[in-house]
Enzyme design. Structure first.
Site, mmCIF file in Angstrom:
data_model
loop_
_atom_site.group_PDB
_atom_site.id
_atom_site.type_symbol
_atom_site.label_atom_id
_atom_site.label_comp_id
_atom_site.label_asym_id
_atom_site.label_seq_id
_atom_site.Cartn_x
_atom_site.Cartn_y
_atom_site.Cartn_z
ATOM 1 C CG ASN B 45 -26.881 -12.214 42.074
ATOM 2 O OD1 ASN B 45 -27.980 -11.679 41.977
ATOM 3 N ND2 ASN B 45 -26.719 -13.529 42.056
ATOM 4 C CG HIS B 56 -25.662 -16.213 38.777
ATOM 5 N ND1 HIS B 56 -25.471 -17.551 39.042
ATOM 6 C CD2 HIS B 56 -26.952 -15.940 39.121
ATOM 7 C CE1 HIS B 56 -26.591 -18.076 39.531
ATOM 8 N NE2 HIS B 56 -27.502 -17.125 39.577
ATOM 9 C CD GLU B 58 -19.607 -16.431 39.324
ATOM 10 O OE1 GLU B 58 -20.735 -15.880 39.366
ATOM 11 O OE2 GLU B 58 -19.243 -17.313 40.127
ATOM 12 C CB SER B 81 -17.639 -22.120 45.073
ATOM 13 O OG SER B 81 -17.237 -23.214 44.278
ATOM 14 C CB CYS B 83 -23.938 -21.732 40.342
ATOM 15 S SG CYS B 83 -24.362 -20.813 38.853
ATOM 16 C CB CYS B 86 -20.937 -19.038 37.002
ATOM 17 S SG CYS B 86 -22.294 -17.847 37.209
ATOM 18 C CG ASP B 146 -28.972 -15.970 42.676
ATOM 19 O OD1 ASP B 146 -29.471 -15.290 41.765
ATOM 20 O OD2 ASP B 146 -27.749 -16.111 42.834
#
Lengths: 150, 150
Positions: B45, B56, B58, B81, B83, B86, B146
């Site tokens: 991030n 982010h 990912e 996990s 969002c 992503c 975020d």
């Protein structure tokens, strides 16, 4: 949002798409507007120009807008119906509205967004359609790569 | 994928999360692996470090992997996990599998991804949980920003 008001927001995204095409890129543009009508950020697909698969038009406009505390009331304007990646962006950050130049050459997640309470306005704009139709016909592999269907 | 094999993929993402924390950033890391086990890209991030809301963990790992013709067989490893943003990335590009360090402090779109046929492995890793729990407790506003809940 009334169609005429939505249509008035489209030109910046189309300028971005045309600038991308002139650079040899994929001609998709986007612009993010605040609730009060201010332009927060604008951008275009940058896969070819920057070798960057993460910069779709919508994510580029989101990035250009910088850090925001809220996206409540914002409108994401895009020349093409947002893919799942960009639809996820819109949902996660709670944007209120998406104005779509055309949704004929690509479907993406717009119905899912509508089901999540995002207002969707599809303009069915002839210029946006022509931009994508001509590009996809001439560059099918590049387009497939951009949407993960390579 | 067996849990032991999934767990063996986690350390690079955790290194990224810890590097982000050391930089004053949000401690979420990710790594994208090819079907043959090669590391394609890694990232973290970058909201704080680069003032960039689009990166982010990912999406940063995806970006770092550069242009790929296919994501078939790839595994996205993330400390948290994913969002909706992503999750949309993972769906659009047809990644095959997501290995999640922990899904306690945030839910996101993992069940939606599972319903789309993406293999989901949740490791419930204590180190990942502690990283996020401590960060969110100390920085609730930054975390809210975020995920668009500012």
């Amino acid at each position: 949002m009334e169609p005429a008001a939505a249509r008035a927001l489209l030109p910046v995204a189309v300028q971005e798409a045309r600038a991308g095409l002139a650079e040899g890129g994929i001609p998709i543009g986007a612009a993010l507007y605040a609730a009060d009508g201010r332009l927060l950020g604008r951008g275009r697909n940058r896969r070819v120009q920057d070798d960057d698969p993460s910069m779709h038009a919508e994510t580029a406009a989101f990035r250009a807008a910088g850090r925001q505390r809220t996206y409540n009331g914002t409108t994401m304007v895009t020349t093409l119906s947002p893919c799942w990646y960009c639809s996820g962006l819109i949902r996660q950050f709670g944007m209120s509205r998406v104005v779509i130049g055309e949704a004929t050459t690509f479907v993406g997640g717009r119905e899912w967004l509508a089901g999540c309470g995002v207002e969707i306005v599809v303009l069915d704009d002839a210029e946006c359609r022509a931009l994508m139709r001509e590009f996809v016909a001439a560059n099918p592999e590049l387009w497939g790569e951009d949407i993960g269907e390579g």
